[in-house]
Write a protein that holds these residues in place. Structure first.
Motif, PDB file in Angstrom:
ATOM      1  N   HIS A 441       0.831  -1.191   0.000  1.00 49.79           N
ATOM      2  CA  HIS A 441       0.000   0.000   0.000  1.00 49.79           C
ATOM      3  C   HIS A 441       0.877   1.257   0.000  1.00 49.79           C
ATOM      4  O   HIS A 441       0.726   2.131  -0.851  1.00 49.79           O
ATOM      5  N   HIS A 445       1.665   4.325  -2.974  1.00 49.12           N
ATOM      6  CA  HIS A 445       1.696   5.792  -2.871  1.00 49.12           C
ATOM      7  C   HIS A 445       3.030   6.318  -3.373  1.00 49.12           C
ATOM      8  O   HIS A 445       3.085   7.276  -4.149  1.00 49.12           O
ATOM      9  N   ASP A 516      -7.249   7.745   3.007  1.00 50.37           N
ATOM     10  CA  ASP A 516      -6.979   8.121   1.614  1.00 50.37           C
ATOM     11  C   ASP A 516      -8.273   8.505   0.918  1.00 50.37           C
ATOM     12  O   ASP A 516      -8.355   9.514   0.217  1.00 50.37           O
ATOM     13  N   HIS A 643      -2.378   6.449   7.583  1.00 50.55           N
ATOM     14  CA  HIS A 643      -3.487   5.609   7.157  1.00 50.55           C
ATOM     15  C   HIS A 643      -4.011   4.893   8.355  1.00 50.55           C
ATOM     16  O   HIS A 643      -3.312   4.143   8.990  1.00 50.55           O
TER      17      HIS A 643
HETATM   18 ZN    ZN Z   1      -2.773   5.108   1.903  1.00 53.69          ZN
END
Ligand code: ZN
Ligand code: ADP
Ligand code: MG
Length: 645
Positions: A441, A445, A516, A643
């Protein structure tokens, strides 16, 4: 904690110790006890001997004292020579009579009942004992107020601060920076503060102001207290150490007066450092709960602290260092300029940090050759310094239990298992699978933002959990006054990059993208309704700068427009997502490499991205990014993305 011995008493008087009361009482009690006793030594005899004496007619008098002991007087003596402890009174009387009768004694002695009161004992029971009892209770009470304070002198010192003072004449502190692994930035910053204290002119010469307060913030067990203690050892300036809870008492006004006393002492010792550990005990935000009046005492303590910090001049040479696990609940007033205006973040250690912490704690352990610090650091993601210290100790105990001479790898593994068991309950442990998902993840990004011209270039990504969030990335925002549609769009793509990576790699998405999605939705909504960046809505802005409109009740647009807005917002987000998917599919290899690097190292920097994807051809050069490494901990200067897990 004992009141520090180095502070001279202001009036030079010796403190009256309540221990004298114990001494006096003991002496009095002994005196009374012995005064109640007869001075002459009497010899105990048995019945046989008594009978002999009675038969021979020597006995002149028998005195039965308190119906317990018979004092036997011989001939015409004034004092009894012998005594006999009787069993039953009647049988004794009978026996004495009978023996004399049988012996044919003409002038038999009769038993004379007397009562000898033991005045000492009586006095003791009715007067002294209750007094001792009450004094005892009172002293316990006083001591309770002083919380562990020694000596009865507490009552006179209740308003005195209980800070421990470390300086060169007192007990040397045996913790130094060598005992604190990692935390390099924090050490540098703290030493700078010590330097402020020692050479204030160097900084004030140019008109600069020396900070008054420095706050160490971070999760529990990351070494804040340890770091502060080591400062006491390194700084060579007097160091007052106190815990926030030491200010708090059940009596109103005590906390405030302790704060005052602490600062008075500190000013006399300037330049010096005051360290307040667990400052949240007094620094909690005020007035959140107006119904609960019981907080008055804490509030007045906090107010006094604020007043003291405002009161002393910037250059008076006292710097307040404080530590907390809960910066979020602290009163905002504490952070205001002129108080704790500097904050040092102490985070959970990354792989390398954990290795160093193992190193520190293994210094005094007898290790087997198969123990590898690297390996152990890899096995302990999410562990704090305290957890690692715990692992080392537990491993040593396990090896000892097995009767081993050295601590082996297996002992460490068992210790880690045991401690993970405890941590799992606190939800602090990420499984290997989760870690992989988080790594991809975050790598998503990082990859998208690296490959998109207008996205903010990345400076650091970590998968070390911080607070509630699982991973985090730092980007270096460009200074922009206006942002183009394209720039906003690229940022949205990079934001969707996390979820897109999960989709590309695992074919399934998770809840890890909550923040996000929130961010991207707000962004898209703003683009459509505020900035007039959507073709269908056109150059309209429903932004209300007066802030008086309540859009929840009345929307400034029609139902039909509302539908269009919804449609366009979702289209924009969907486009960004598709684009992210496309980029990541195309650079699948790079993405995997990056994720693997994250799994291995837990932190990556722009250099790592450059090594995989090559230099960014546009805009911010990688040299610029390189420079920002030094102030990575200063999260305020950088955009940080968290996150929520
Ligand atoms: Zn994220
Ligand atoms: P905090 O005050 O941040 O909650 P502490 O300073 O009390 O944590 O740390 C508890 C213990 O954990 C320390 O006494 C030390 O043994 C260990 N520890 C924590 N961080 C480190 C570190 N960076 N280096 C070495 N030991 C550490
Ligand atoms: Mg602590």
């Amino acid at each position: 904690m004992e009141e520090n011995k180095n502070t001279p008493r202001p009036n030079g008087k010796r403190r009256f110790s309540f221990y004298w009361i114990y001494v006096i009482l003991t002496v009095v009690l002994f005196a009374l006890y012995f005064s109640g006793r007869d001075n002459v030594e009497k010899k105990d005899i048995d019945m046989g001997q008594l009978i002999e004496m009675l038969k021979s007619g020597e006995v002149s008098k028998i005195e039965l004292v308190n119906q317990e002991t018979a004092d036997i007087y011989l001939d015409k003596e004034k004092e009894p020579r012998y005594s006999y402890r009787i069993g039953s009174l009647e049988r004794f009387e009978e026996k004495v009579e009978k023996v004399q009768e049988d012996a044919g004694i003409t002038e038999p002695v009769y038993i004379n009942h007397v009562e000898h009161k033991n005045w000492g004992l009586e006095f003791l029971l009715t007067w002294i004992l209750p007094i001792v009892f009450f004094v005892g209770i009172w002293m316990l009470f006083m001591r309770g107020m002083g919380r562990g304070g020694m000596g009865g002198g507490q009552i006179f010192n209740i308003g005195k601060s209980k800070a421990q003072l470390f300086d060169k004449d007192s007990v040397p502190v045996n913790v130094t920076f060598k005992d604190v692994a990692g935390l390099e930035e924090a050490k540098v910053e703290i030493m700078e503060i010590v330097d402020f204290l020692k050479n204030p002119e160097k900084y004030t010469r140019l008109g600069g102001k020396i900070p008054k307060g420095v706050l160490l913030v971070g999760p529990p067990g990351t070494g804040k207290t340890l770091l502060a203690k080591s400062v006491a050892g390194e700084a060579n300036v007097p160091f007052f150490s106190i815990s926030g809870s030491d200010f708090v008492e059940m009596f109103v006004g005590v906390g405030a007066s302790r704060v005052r006393d602490l600062f008075n002492n500190a000013k006399q010792k300037a330049p010096c450092i005051i360290f307040i550990d667990e400052i949240d005990a007094i620094g909690r935000a005020r007035g959140k709960n107006p119904i609960n009046g019981g907080n008055d005492e804490r509030e007045s303590t906090l107010n006094q602290l604020l007043t003291e910090m405002d009161g002393f001049g910037t250059n008076s040479g006292v710097i307040v260092l404080a530590a907390t696990n809960r910066a979020d609940i602290l009163d905002k007033a504490l952070m205001r300029a002129g108080r704790f205006d500097r904050q040092i973040y102490v985070e959970l250690p990354d792989l390398n940090g954990r290795k160093e912490i193992f190193e520190v704690h293994m210094r005094n352990l007898k290790l087997d050759t198969d123990v590898s610090r690297d390996f152990l650091a890899k096995q302990t993601p999410g562990f704090s310094g305290a957890d690692i210290a715990n692992v080392c100790n537990e491993a040593a105990l396990m090896a000892a239990r097995k009767g081993k001479d050295v601590i082996g790898k297996q002992d460490f593994m068992d210790a880690i298992d045991r401690i993970i068991g405890g941590l799992e309950k606190k939800n602090k442990i990420i499984t290997a699978d989760e870690k992989k998902v988080i790594a991809f993840h975050e790598a998503g990004h990082a990859t998208t933002s690296w490959l998109l011209q207008y996205a903010h270039p990345l400076v650091k990504v970590t998968i070390v959990p911080r607070g509630k969030s699982l991973g985090a990335a730092w980007y270096l925002p460009e200074e922009r006054q206006i942002t183009t549609k394209e720039q906003l769009y690229h940022e949205m793509i990079a934001t969707m990059g996390g979820r897109a990576a999960e989709q590309v790699v695992f074919g399934q998405i998770s809840t890890g993208a909550l923040s996000d999605l929130e961010k991207v939705t707000k962004q898209a909504f703003a683009m459509v309704t505020y900035y007039g960046l959507d073709e269908e809505i056109g150059n309209l802005s429903y932004y209300d700068s007066t802030g008086q409109q309540d859009y929840a009740l009345t929307k400034p647009y029609s139902e039909k427009t509302a539908e269009t807005i919804d449609k366009q917002v979702s289209k924009l987000v969907e486009q960004a997502y598709q684009e992210a998917l496309e980029i990541l599919s195309k650079h699948r290899d790079g993405l995997s490499q990056l994720a693997q690097k994250l799994i291995d190292k837990e932190v990556i920097f722009s250099d790592d991205l450059e090594a995989i994807f090559g230099k960014r051809p546009w805009g911010t050069s990688s040299e610029d990014q390189g420079e920002t490494h030094s102030n990575l901990e200063d999260t305020n200067a950088l955009n940080q993305e968290n996150h929520e897990g």
